[in-house]
Design an enzyme around this catalytic site. Structure first.
Site, PDB file in Angstrom:
ATOM      1  N   SER A 176      42.206 -27.113   3.994  1.00  0.00           N
ATOM      2  CA  SER A 176      43.464 -27.544   4.588  1.00  0.00           C
ATOM      3  C   SER A 176      43.307 -28.837   5.383  1.00  0.00           C
ATOM      4  O   SER A 176      44.260 -29.603   5.522  1.00  0.00           O
ATOM      5  CB  SER A 176      44.016 -26.442   5.502  1.00  0.00           C
ATOM      6  OG  SER A 176      44.319 -25.283   4.765  1.00  0.00           O
ATOM      7  N   HIS A 228      42.827 -28.672  10.791  1.00  0.00           N
ATOM      8  CA  HIS A 228      44.105 -29.323  10.496  1.00  0.00           C
ATOM      9  C   HIS A 228      44.259 -30.593  11.320  1.00  0.00           C
ATOM     10  O   HIS A 228      44.607 -31.659  10.793  1.00  0.00           O
ATOM     11  CB  HIS A 228      45.277 -28.381  10.800  1.00  0.00           C
ATOM     12  CG  HIS A 228      45.289 -27.151   9.963  1.00  0.00           C
ATOM     13  ND1 HIS A 228      46.143 -26.099  10.210  1.00  0.00           N
ATOM     14  CD2 HIS A 228      44.549 -26.777   8.885  1.00  0.00           C
ATOM     15  CE1 HIS A 228      45.944 -25.149   9.322  1.00  0.00           C
ATOM     16  NE2 HIS A 228      44.977 -25.530   8.510  1.00  0.00           N
TER      17      HIS A 228
END
Length: 320
Positions: A176, A228
């Site tokens: 991610s 992230h």
């Protein structure tokens, strides 16, 4: 993850906002997207390998039974152990998940890269790959596979570094982080190429909302929001460096008389952001790597930063 809004390029002409025609703007330079589809295929293939190695029916001896047993050795761990329909933590660790102790004390720095290709489960994989298709193909078509590939890889590593500095008691996967890097690059690309876009405010608002929602999900437990954030910040800087376009009117102005031409291919703001972003990227990566391999803990330097990854509530607790 959520996909990006459709950011349509345009230009102001004769006092009115009009769409810039394909034969005048940069669209004739559109690339054929092949890298992003290959990344999707590689991630799917890697997930199949992960589940094959996991072999839940043979290796699981805990509470609960394997999910989707008809898949044989590809079946998933019990949902109590992995609610994302995926493998065990030990399998992810075996195949290169991010693990601070092994990176710092066992000379396994390769995990900073290998974790980018791992997913915690089928839901994680599907969400990321759908977002990658929507985000990555557009960027690759407009900027080519080299720049998009560099942003994807460097953002993944940036996310891994930040995650390793703050999450040291458990393993994590970094797919991610690379995806958030593309989101960050989209934002900086919009900002640095502001003059060639129509409906700028709407495009910026849509993109900021998408980013905010995805980062907000990261404050839930068991989600590595540091990956992230690290990936997003890396991609944001990379966008200012790699995704700069000539200012509106420069290309067509080359054929005009000298007194009517734009003096500079890029604006002063673009030059400034390129220089600042390059410096911040080099300094940020260098400091992060030095801190990581010296065994320093990010939470010791920032007492409140752990809230960026998990906010405890009455419904769940956080393992800081």
């Amino acid at each position: 993850m959520a996909g990006n809004g459709d950011l349509e390029r345009g230009a102001a002409a004769k006092g009115r906002n009009q769409r810039f025609s394909a034969d005048v703007d940069y669209s004739e330079r559109q690339w054929t997207s092949w890298l992003v589809p290959m990344i999707v295929v590689a991630n799917v293939a890697m997930f199949v390998v992960i589940m094959f190695v996991n072999n839940c029916p043979k290796n699981h001896d805990g509470v609960g039974s394997c999910v989707a047993k008809f898949l044989g050795r590809l079946s998933f761990q019990p949902l109590r152990e992995n609610p994302l329909f995926g493998p065990s933590s030990s399998t992810l660790d075996k195949l290169g998940a991010l693990e601070w102790n092994k990176i710092v004390h066992q000379n396994q720095a390769w995990r900073l890269v290998s974790c980018i290709w791992l997913h915690a489960g089928l839901i994680h994989l599907l969400a990321n790959m759908l977002s990658l298709v929507f985000i990555g193909i557009r960027l690759e078509q407009q900027f080519g596979f080299v720049r998009v590939g560099l942003i994807y890889l460097l953002s993944g590593i940036g996310g891994s570094i930040l995650s390793s500095l703050f999450i040291q008691n458990s393993i994590s996967v970094g797919a991610s982080g690379a995806l958030f890097g593309l989101l960050g690059a989209m934002l900086s690309e919009l900002l640095t190429n502001w003059t060639i876009y129509a409906n700028k405010a709407a495009a910026l608002f849509t993109l900021v909302i998408i980013i905010a929602i995805n980062l907000a999900v990261g404050i839930l437990p068991h989600v590595d929001n540091f990956a992230h954030i690290g990936g997003f910040l890396t991609g944001l800087l990379m966008g200012f460096i790699f995704l700069v376009r000539p200012q509106f009117g420069w290309k067509e102005g080359r054929h005009l008389p000298g007194r009517l031409r734009l003096k500079s291919k890029y604006t002063a703001c673009q030059y400034v952001m390129w220089i600042v972003s390059t410096i911040l990227f080099i300094v940020g990566f260098s400091v992060g790597l030095v801190m990581l391999f010296r065994g320093e803990k990010g939470n010791d330097k920032c007492s409140w930063c752990h809230y960026l990854s998990c906010v405890p509530t009455s419904r769940w607790s956080c393992n800081y």
